[in-house]
Design a protein around this motif. Structure first.
Motif, short mmCIF file in Angstrom:
data_model
loop_
_atom_site.label_atom_id
_atom_site.label_comp_id
_atom_site.label_asym_id
_atom_site.label_seq_id
_atom_site.Cartn_x
_atom_site.Cartn_y
_atom_site.Cartn_z
N VAL A 35 0.83 -1.20 0.00
CA VAL A 35 0.00 0.00 0.00
C VAL A 35 0.87 1.25 0.00
O VAL A 35 0.57 2.23 -0.70
N VAL A 36 1.97 1.24 0.76
CA VAL A 36 2.88 2.39 0.77
C VAL A 36 3.44 2.61 -0.64
O VAL A 36 3.51 3.75 -1.12
N ASN A 37 3.82 1.53 -1.33
CA ASN A 37 4.34 1.67 -2.69
C ASN A 37 3.27 2.18 -3.66
O ASN A 37 3.56 3.02 -4.51
N LEU A 38 2.06 1.69 -3.53
CA LEU A 38 0.98 2.15 -4.40
C LEU A 38 0.66 3.62 -4.14
O LEU A 38 0.39 4.39 -5.08
N ALA A 39 0.69 4.02 -2.88
CA ALA A 39 0.47 5.43 -2.55
C ALA A 39 1.58 6.30 -3.12
O ALA A 39 1.34 7.42 -3.58
N GLY A 40 2.81 5.76 -3.14
CA GLY A 40 3.93 6.48 -3.74
C GLY A 40 3.72 6.68 -5.24
O GLY A 40 4.06 7.74 -5.79
N ILE A 41 3.18 5.68 -5.90
CA ILE A 41 2.87 5.80 -7.33
C ILE A 41 1.83 6.90 -7.53
O ILE A 41 1.98 7.77 -8.40
N ALA A 42 0.77 6.86 -6.74
CA ALA A 42 -0.29 7.88 -6.87
C ALA A 42 0.26 9.27 -6.59
O ALA A 42 -0.07 10.23 -7.29
N TYR A 43 1.14 9.38 -5.60
CA TYR A 43 1.74 10.68 -5.29
C TYR A 43 2.58 11.19 -6.46
O TYR A 43 2.47 12.36 -6.84
N SER A 44 3.40 10.32 -7.02
CA SER A 44 4.25 10.75 -8.13
C SER A 44 3.44 11.19 -9.33
O SER A 44 3.71 12.23 -9.93
N VAL A 45 2.42 10.41 -9.69
CA VAL A 45 1.57 10.76 -10.83
C VAL A 45 0.87 12.09 -10.57
O VAL A 45 0.83 12.98 -11.44
N SER A 46 0.34 12.28 -9.37
CA SER A 46 -0.36 13.52 -9.04
C SER A 46 0.58 14.71 -9.05
O SER A 46 0.23 15.80 -9.54
N THR A 47 1.78 14.53 -8.52
CA THR A 47 2.74 15.63 -8.48
C THR A 47 3.21 16.00 -9.88
O THR A 47 3.38 17.20 -10.19
#
Length: 105
Positions: A35-47
């Motif tokens: 989940v931490v890795n998936l949230a990191g993906i979402a953060y990167s895409v959003s940023t």
């Protein structure tokens, strides 16, 4: 900032390919790391989306502000914050689990 997030995105995708395997139990530490890795993906895409849309609005050759770009930048910023919150919650859940804490802590 967008270029740094592209590298972070690639890293999180590579990590999630290792941690988010079929049959992952999200109540266990390995699932929480996923989940931490998936949230990191979402953060990167959003940023990345926020950075590029704000650049499009700020670098325009007109005096009129590009409200659509500003809107997208703001919405992507909110999405980035929410994904950071999700990642932090999963990390806290894994790190603060009773079996992870020292006796008497």
């Amino acid at each position: 900032q967008a270029t740094a997030q592209i590298a972070a995105l690639a890293s999180n995708i590579a990590d999630s390919a290792k941690t988010c395997i079929k049959g992952t139990n999200f109540l266990e530490t390995s699932g929480k790391v996923c989940v931490v890795n998936l949230a990191g993906i979402a953060y990167s895409v959003s940023t990345i989306a926020a950075s590029l849309s704000m650049a499009a609005g700020n670098c325009a050759t007109t005096l009129m502000p590009n409200y659509l770009a500003m809107c997208v930048g703001g919405a992507a910023g909110v999405a980035a914050s929410l994904s950071q919150f999700a990642g932090a919650a999963a990390l806290t859940s894994a790190a603060c689990a009773p079996e992870q804490l020292a006796p008497g802590a």
